[in-house]
Design an enzyme around this catalytic site. Structure first.
Site, PDB file in Angstrom:
ATOM      1  N   THR A 175       6.098   5.754   3.481  1.00 13.55           N
ATOM      2  CA  THR A 175       4.905   5.029   3.934  1.00 13.55           C
ATOM      3  C   THR A 175       5.177   4.374   5.278  1.00 13.55           C
ATOM      4  O   THR A 175       6.253   3.810   5.494  1.00 13.55           O
ATOM      5  CB  THR A 175       4.488   3.958   2.909  1.00 13.55           C
ATOM      6  N   PHE A 177       4.154   1.470   7.846  1.00 18.48           N
ATOM      7  CA  PHE A 177       3.554   0.144   7.898  1.00 18.48           C
ATOM      8  C   PHE A 177       3.386  -0.270   9.360  1.00 18.48           C
ATOM      9  O   PHE A 177       4.155   0.166  10.223  1.00 18.48           O
ATOM     10  CB  PHE A 177       4.439  -0.888   7.192  1.00 18.48           C
TER      11      PHE A 177
END
Length: 278
Positions: A175, A177
């Site tokens: 992921t 960010f």
């Protein structure tokens, strides 16, 4: 000391990313219950920065983050982090897989583990909650045969037993960010720039816009579309490109895009994440 908002409670992937960011930047961490809460906290000066997920390698865009950046707030991206995501199935001690009636997790985590759930637990009820750590907390506080999908540290934090590790559908799950602020980032050695734009609904309009970058040898690392929220068929395009807005070639491109777009928004230039994904 600057304050950094992040998505809680203890044990979320966002908290892990926030801790990594704070290893290199001294910040006081402030917990919030949802992505919009983090972003609004920055916009309303309750915190100086906010760290939120923006895309996942399996499920793609985090729409809540993208839509708020486009429509709700005027904030800049000042940093990015990319972290590996290891999803685990966890339950209270004494609860086995065959006992589980319900699974709780964040919608993105559930989507990342669809194949595992359908293959191994097709009859279990699946429920969305606002974070993976909130799911772990909910399961820990219940006396029912429930399970959560969350990261390993959530099991440790809430006293749960990990039944199966790494249940994500694809290896290399990660992921990305971003850190949001009202202030622009300082220029780094290697930089990335993010923008949003929309083009007229005419033949070749998107092609000619993207050609501006191609003709100047600028690498686009991400192109994502989202509804413009005005009428069906109108879209905004989110683009990440290598380079800083103060670089001559990048500045020229952004000026052309801005002048020829029906909508344009600059989200900032910031250092490229150069960490490793384990």
């Amino acid at each position: 000391m600057k304050r950094l908002g992040f998505l809680g409670p203890d044990g979320t992937f966002t908290q892990q990313a926030a801790l990594e960011y704070c290893r290199h930047n001294s910040r006081q961490m402030v917990e919030y219950a949802g992505i919009p809460d983090v972003i609004w906290a920055v916009a309303s000066d309750k915190v100086d920065e906010g760290l939120v997920p923006i895309e996942n390698s399996i499920e793609g865009a985090v729409n809540a983050t993208m839509d708020m950046l486009a429509h709700e707030v005027d904030l800049f991206i000042v940093a990015e982090l990319v972290l590996p995501v290891h999803q685990c199935l966890m339950a209270r001690r004494g609860v086995d897989m065959g006992d589980i009636t319900d699974i709780f997790s964040h919608p993105q985590a559930l989507a990342q583990c669809q194949h595992f759930i359908h293959s191994n637990m097709p009859d279990v009820n699946v429920h969305n909650v606002y974070s993976t750590a909130a799911a772990a907390k909910l399961v820990a506080e219940s006396d029912k045969p429930w399970a959560a999908i969350a990261m390993p540290s959530a099991a440790q934090r809430w006293g749960l037993n990990i039944l199966v590790s790494d249940i994500q559908d694809m290896s290399g799950n990660a992921t990305r960010f971003v850190v949001l602020s009202k202030e622009l980032a300082q220029q780094g050695l290697h930089n990335k720039t993010s923008i949003i734009f929309s083009v007229e609904d005419t033949p070749g309009s998107l092609y000619h816009t993207l050609k501006v970058f191609a003709d100047r040898g600028i690498n686009l690392t991400r192109i994502e579309s989202r509804p413009a929220k005005k009428m069906l068929g109108q879209y905004l395009f989110f683009v990440d490109l290598i380079g800083h807005s103060q670089d001559d070639i990048v500045r020229e491109c952004l000026e052309i895009i801005s002048n020829n777009s029906s909508f344009y928004k600059y989200l900032g230039s910031y250092p490229v994440w150069e960490g490793t994904i384990a």
